[in-house]
Design a protein around this motif. Structure first.
Motif, PDB file in Angstrom:
ATOM      1  N   VAL A  82      -6.857  -0.258   3.603  1.00 36.66           N
ATOM      2  CA  VAL A  82      -5.756   0.026   4.530  1.00 36.66           C
ATOM      3  C   VAL A  82      -4.532   0.474   3.735  1.00 36.66           C
ATOM      4  CG1 VAL A  82      -4.165  -0.984   6.199  1.00 36.66           C
ATOM      5  CG2 VAL A  82      -6.600  -1.539   6.321  1.00 36.66           C
ATOM      6  N   ALA A  83      -4.261  -0.212   2.616  1.00 32.01           N
ATOM      7  CA  ALA A  83      -3.126   0.163   1.769  1.00 32.01           C
ATOM      8  C   ALA A  83      -3.306   1.579   1.220  1.00 32.01           C
ATOM      9  CB  ALA A  83      -2.959  -0.830   0.627  1.00 32.01           C
ATOM     10  N   ALA A  84      -4.524   1.917   0.797  1.00 29.40           N
ATOM     11  CA  ALA A  84      -4.794   3.259   0.277  1.00 29.40           C
ATOM     12  C   ALA A  84      -4.630   4.316   1.378  1.00 29.40           C
ATOM     13  CB  ALA A  84      -6.191   3.330  -0.316  1.00 29.40           C
ATOM     14  N   TYR A  99       3.753  -2.684   3.664  1.00 33.40           N
ATOM     15  CA  TYR A  99       2.520  -3.379   4.060  1.00 33.40           C
ATOM     16  C   TYR A  99       2.111  -4.418   3.019  1.00 33.40           C
ATOM     17  CZ  TYR A  99      -2.505  -4.006   4.857  1.00 33.40           C
ATOM     18  OH  TYR A  99      -3.752  -4.546   5.048  1.00 33.40           O
ATOM     19  N   LEU A 100       2.322  -4.123   1.752  1.00 31.80           N
ATOM     20  CA  LEU A 100       1.925  -5.034   0.681  1.00 31.80           C
ATOM     21  C   LEU A 100       3.007  -6.045   0.325  1.00 31.80           C
ATOM     22  CD1 LEU A 100       0.083  -2.486  -1.621  1.00 31.80           C
ATOM     23  CD2 LEU A 100      -0.925  -4.211  -0.125  1.00 31.80           C
ATOM     24  N   GLY A 101       4.122  -6.011   1.020  1.00 32.21           N
ATOM     25  CA  GLY A 101       5.177  -6.977   0.761  1.00 32.21           C
ATOM     26  C   GLY A 101       6.114  -6.576  -0.358  1.00 32.21           C
ATOM     27  N   THR A 103       8.952  -4.799  -0.520  1.00 31.80           N
ATOM     28  CA  THR A 103      10.001  -4.146   0.261  1.00 31.80           C
ATOM     29  C   THR A 103      11.018  -3.406  -0.602  1.00 31.80           C
ATOM     30  OG1 THR A 103      11.204  -6.233   0.356  1.00 31.80           O
ATOM     31  CG2 THR A 103       9.797  -5.707   2.231  1.00 31.80           C
ATOM     32  N   GLY A 104      11.292  -3.918  -1.788  1.00 35.36           N
ATOM     33  CA  GLY A 104      12.268  -3.260  -2.661  1.00 35.36           C
ATOM     34  C   GLY A 104      11.845  -1.848  -3.018  1.00 35.36           C
ATOM     35  N   SER A 105      10.615  -1.694  -3.481  1.00 41.78           N
ATOM     36  CA  SER A 105      10.142  -0.353  -3.843  1.00 41.78           C
ATOM     37  C   SER A 105       9.886   0.479  -2.587  1.00 41.78           C
ATOM     38  CB  SER A 105       8.881  -0.431  -4.705  1.00 41.78           C
ATOM     39  OG  SER A 105       7.851  -1.121  -4.036  1.00 41.78           O
ATOM     40  N   GLY A 106       9.565  -0.172  -1.463  1.00 42.06           N
ATOM     41  CA  GLY A 106       9.410   0.562  -0.202  1.00 42.06           C
ATOM     42  C   GLY A 106      10.719   1.192   0.233  1.00 42.06           C
ATOM     43  N   ILE A 107      11.806   0.438   0.121  1.00 40.63           N
ATOM     44  CA  ILE A 107      13.141   0.977   0.467  1.00 40.63           C
ATOM     45  C   ILE A 107      13.518   2.101  -0.491  1.00 40.63           C
ATOM     46  CG2 ILE A 107      15.603   0.402   0.508  1.00 40.63           C
ATOM     47  CD1 ILE A 107      14.757  -2.379   1.598  1.00 40.63           C
ATOM     48  N   ALA A 108      13.198   1.915  -1.792  1.00 42.40           N
ATOM     49  CA  ALA A 108      13.507   2.963  -2.772  1.00 42.40           C
ATOM     50  C   ALA A 108      12.769   4.255  -2.432  1.00 42.40           C
ATOM     51  CB  ALA A 108      13.143   2.488  -4.172  1.00 42.40           C
ATOM     52  N   MET A 109      11.500   4.144  -2.050  1.00 38.50           N
ATOM     53  CA  MET A 109      10.734   5.343  -1.689  1.00 38.50           C
ATOM     54  C   MET A 109      11.297   5.985  -0.426  1.00 38.50           C
ATOM     55  SD  MET A 109       6.811   4.266  -2.554  1.00 38.50           S
ATOM     56  CE  MET A 109       6.120   5.922  -2.536  1.00 38.50           C
ATOM     57  N   PHE A 141      -6.901  -7.109  -6.544  1.00 37.22           N
ATOM     58  CA  PHE A 141      -5.994  -6.765  -5.451  1.00 37.22           C
ATOM     59  C   PHE A 141      -5.412  -8.035  -4.835  1.00 37.22           C
ATOM     60  CE2 PHE A 141      -4.955  -5.696  -1.066  1.00 37.22           C
ATOM     61  CZ  PHE A 141      -4.214  -4.539  -1.222  1.00 37.22           C
ATOM     62  N   ALA A 142      -6.266  -9.052  -4.628  1.00 35.53           N
ATOM     63  CA  ALA A 142      -5.800 -10.307  -4.030  1.00 35.53           C
ATOM     64  C   ALA A 142      -4.833 -11.042  -4.957  1.00 35.53           C
ATOM     65  CB  ALA A 142      -6.997 -11.192  -3.697  1.00 35.53           C
ATOM     66  N   TYR A 143      -5.065 -10.969  -6.287  1.00 32.60           N
ATOM     67  CA  TYR A 143      -4.127 -11.577  -7.237  1.00 32.60           C
ATOM     68  C   TYR A 143      -2.781 -10.854  -7.233  1.00 32.60           C
ATOM     69  CZ  TYR A 143      -7.030 -14.967  -9.692  1.00 32.60           C
ATOM     70  OH  TYR A 143      -7.763 -16.052 -10.025  1.00 32.60           O
ATOM     71  N   ARG A 144      -2.831  -9.547  -7.178  1.00 32.11           N
ATOM     72  CA  ARG A 144      -1.615  -8.751  -7.259  1.00 32.11           C
ATOM     73  C   ARG A 144      -0.795  -8.800  -5.963  1.00 32.11           C
ATOM     74  NH1 ARG A 144      -0.419  -4.330 -11.011  1.00 32.11           N
ATOM     75  NH2 ARG A 144      -2.408  -4.873 -11.954  1.00 32.11           N
ATOM     76  N   TYR A 145      -1.496  -8.876  -4.825  1.00 33.62           N
ATOM     77  CA  TYR A 145      -0.835  -8.871  -3.518  1.00 33.62           C
ATOM     78  C   TYR A 145      -1.310 -10.081  -2.704  1.00 33.62           C
ATOM     79  CZ  TYR A 145      -0.207  -4.135  -5.161  1.00 33.62           C
ATOM     80  OH  TYR A 145       0.083  -3.037  -5.944  1.00 33.62           O
ATOM     81  N   PRO A 146      -0.879 -11.275  -3.084  1.00 28.67           N
ATOM     82  CA  PRO A 146      -1.357 -12.490  -2.403  1.00 28.67           C
ATOM     83  C   PRO A 146      -0.763 -12.640  -0.999  1.00 28.67           C
ATOM     84  CG  PRO A 146       0.347 -13.083  -3.958  1.00 28.67           C
ATOM     85  CD  PRO A 146       0.074 -11.604  -4.139  1.00 28.67           C
ATOM     86  N   ARG A 147      -1.341 -13.579  -0.249  1.00 28.42           N
ATOM     87  CA  ARG A 147      -0.851 -13.902   1.082  1.00 28.42           C
ATOM     88  C   ARG A 147       0.571 -14.466   0.959  1.00 28.42           C
ATOM     89  NH1 ARG A 147      -4.452 -17.953   4.280  1.00 28.42           N
ATOM     90  NH2 ARG A 147      -5.755 -16.104   4.342  1.00 28.42           N
ATOM     91  N   PRO A 148       1.479 -14.008   1.802  1.00 24.07           N
ATOM     92  CA  PRO A 148       2.846 -14.522   1.717  1.00 24.07           C
ATOM     93  C   PRO A 148       2.887 -16.013   2.006  1.00 24.07           C
ATOM     94  CG  PRO A 148       2.641 -12.894   3.489  1.00 24.07           C
ATOM     95  CD  PRO A 148       1.314 -13.034   2.857  1.00 24.07           C
ATOM     96  N   ALA A 149       3.783 -16.712   1.325  1.00 26.73           N
ATOM     97  CA  ALA A 149       3.882 -18.174   1.491  1.00 26.73           C
ATOM     98  C   ALA A 149       4.587 -18.560   2.764  1.00 26.73           C
ATOM     99  CB  ALA A 149       4.622 -18.772   0.314  1.00 26.73           C
TER     100      ALA A 149
END
Length: 149
Positions: A82-84, A99-101, A103-109, A141-149
């Protein structure tokens, strides 16, 4: 033969054993013949074939440096495909980053997309992200983008 675990790569399960004969033997995850994970310093019994240790068993009451319980497998509620797909379709807007959490780089893009040069930069950035997500293993992928706490 008996020996001691010298090192283990937790991502691949491959490791190195020092045998009582003074030689070093490599082993793969499928060569580990016991429940649990190998740990550095663990005393083991194994058969050798060339420079490989096969049928590696930990000796009773043998604990290595990592004597604690093995780290549980990572859990994520996100999907790398889905991310791809988001990176491919809406990547210049940074939607895949949101989508991956990230937000900082999402806003920059999103901000960079407002200029022609920025649009080119974010297009390349999104394409590279898409390729990375597709080449990444599910575990990484799961290590890099874990479930939000």
């Amino acid at each position: 033969m008996r020996g001691q675990v010298l090192g283990v790569d937790v991502r691949t399960g491959e490791g190195l054993v020092s045998g009582d004969d003074g030689r070093r033997y490599r082993f793969a995850q499928q060569d580990w013949a016991a429940a649990g994970e190998p740990a550095i310093g663990m005393a083991v019994d194994f058969d050798s074939r060339d420079d490989r240790a096969i049928g590696v068993f930990p000796l009773p009451d043998s604990r290595g440096v990592a004597s604690h319980a093995p780290e549980p497998a990572p859990v994520t509620d996100r999907n790398r495909y889905v991310a791809a797909l988001l990176a491919f379709l809406l990547g210049t807007l940074g939607i895949h980053r949101f989508y991956l959490g990230r937000t900082g780089s999402g806003i920059a893009m999103l901000i960079l997309t407002c200029t022609v040069v920025g649009l080119l930069v974010t297009g390349i950035w999104a394409f590279v992200d898409m390729i990375r997500y597709l080449l990444m293993s599910d575990r990484e992928f799961a290590y890099r983008y874990p479930r939000p706490a």
